[in-house]
Write an enzyme that holds these catalytic residues in place. Sequence first.
Site, mmCIF file in Angstrom:
data_model
loop_
_atom_site.group_PDB
_atom_site.id
_atom_site.type_symbol
_atom_site.label_atom_id
_atom_site.label_comp_id
_atom_site.label_asym_id
_atom_site.label_seq_id
_atom_site.Cartn_x
_atom_site.Cartn_y
_atom_site.Cartn_z
ATOM 1 N N THR A 98 0.860 -1.188 0.000
ATOM 2 C CA THR A 98 0.000 0.000 0.000
ATOM 3 C C THR A 98 0.891 1.232 0.000
ATOM 4 O O THR A 98 1.662 1.447 0.951
ATOM 5 C CB THR A 98 -0.911 0.007 1.233
ATOM 6 O OG1 THR A 98 -1.714 -1.175 1.226
ATOM 7 C CG2 THR A 98 -1.816 1.226 1.238
ATOM 8 N N LYS A 174 -6.702 1.066 -3.735
ATOM 9 C CA LYS A 174 -6.312 0.394 -2.493
ATOM 10 C C LYS A 174 -6.504 1.322 -1.295
ATOM 11 O O LYS A 174 -6.922 0.889 -0.216
ATOM 12 C CB LYS A 174 -4.855 -0.075 -2.563
ATOM 13 C CG LYS A 174 -4.368 -0.810 -1.302
ATOM 14 C CD LYS A 174 -5.149 -2.083 -1.025
ATOM 15 C CE LYS A 174 -4.710 -2.783 0.261
ATOM 16 N NZ LYS A 174 -3.358 -3.326 0.227
ATOM 17 N N LYS A 242 0.100 2.974 9.477
ATOM 18 C CA LYS A 242 0.718 3.204 8.170
ATOM 19 C C LYS A 242 -0.339 3.417 7.091
ATOM 20 O O LYS A 242 -0.331 4.430 6.375
ATOM 21 C CB LYS A 242 1.612 2.022 7.793
ATOM 22 C CG LYS A 242 2.174 2.089 6.376
ATOM 23 C CD LYS A 242 2.900 0.828 6.008
ATOM 24 C CE LYS A 242 2.008 -0.355 5.731
ATOM 25 N NZ LYS A 242 1.299 -0.237 4.427
#
Length: 300
Positions: A98, A174, A242
């Site tokens: 990602t 995503k 994250k």
Amino acid sequence: MNNPLEVAVIGLGSMGYGMAKSLIVAGHKTHGFDVAPAQMARFLADGGAPGALTAVALHVDAVVVVVLNAAQTESVLFGEEGVVPNMKPGSVVLACATVPPAFARDMQSRCLAHGVHYLDAPISGGAAKAAQGRLSIMASGTPEAFAAAGPVLDAMSEKVFTLGDTAGAGSAMKAVNQLLAGVHIAAMAEAMTFGMTQGVSPEKFVEVIPECAGTSWMLENRAPHIVAGDYTPHSSVNIWPKDLGIVLEIAQEAGFDAPVTQAALGQFIEAATQGLGGEDDAAVAKVYAGQVGVTLPGAE
């Protein structure tokens, strides 16, 4: 298989290991690399091909990068021992972490400068589907990149979404998925612990809510971990600061306010601060439980 490829998978974590095994099952000669020597030894015992990465990079048809973030992806591709400068023209990188869309576009440009195709190919589905070769892959890249990566995608995925002819579109999708997934996990934890304050047991929660309108895939997948008191990390708490951080970075660049994402991120940050970062991401429920004083299954 009429045309088996030679592939290197870099990153043999819960997702990467299953992806690499799926490539072996599909008949591809597959090398696996990880910072943990034990994972590499395990992969060799499971049928992985031997060889040092510096040597393997010279002749592989594809490199699948399944690391944690953009910094690790860039290091693998262009760091001191980066693979791209050594890859043969016409080979392809499938980048599955990602990352921000702008980063993916930069990696595509740098790979193409070496004659190497780049497919922006973030993944979804969890470790179980990775091991079954049934991932969903949100991919974008040139037609040539898709063609070069085709046999690899076929081996690893149940569904490939073709999202555009340049990198970045896959990573954008995503980010949308991760916004929902992270929020849904936090919402599940909040709902379960809220229910406990009203006399609804976690066991009854997982019996009833999956049959009702308030359910989600994340609820159905993660809530049983809490009921079992098992926080073995299939996907860890540390993933979400994250990933939701990337979502908020993109949102800020777009001038978009994302208050629900901010709230979910805060709960995952608190969980990590409490030392839960290495546990399954369902452990965010412990933050809520601690705030209200309820005892989760398996807790002493």
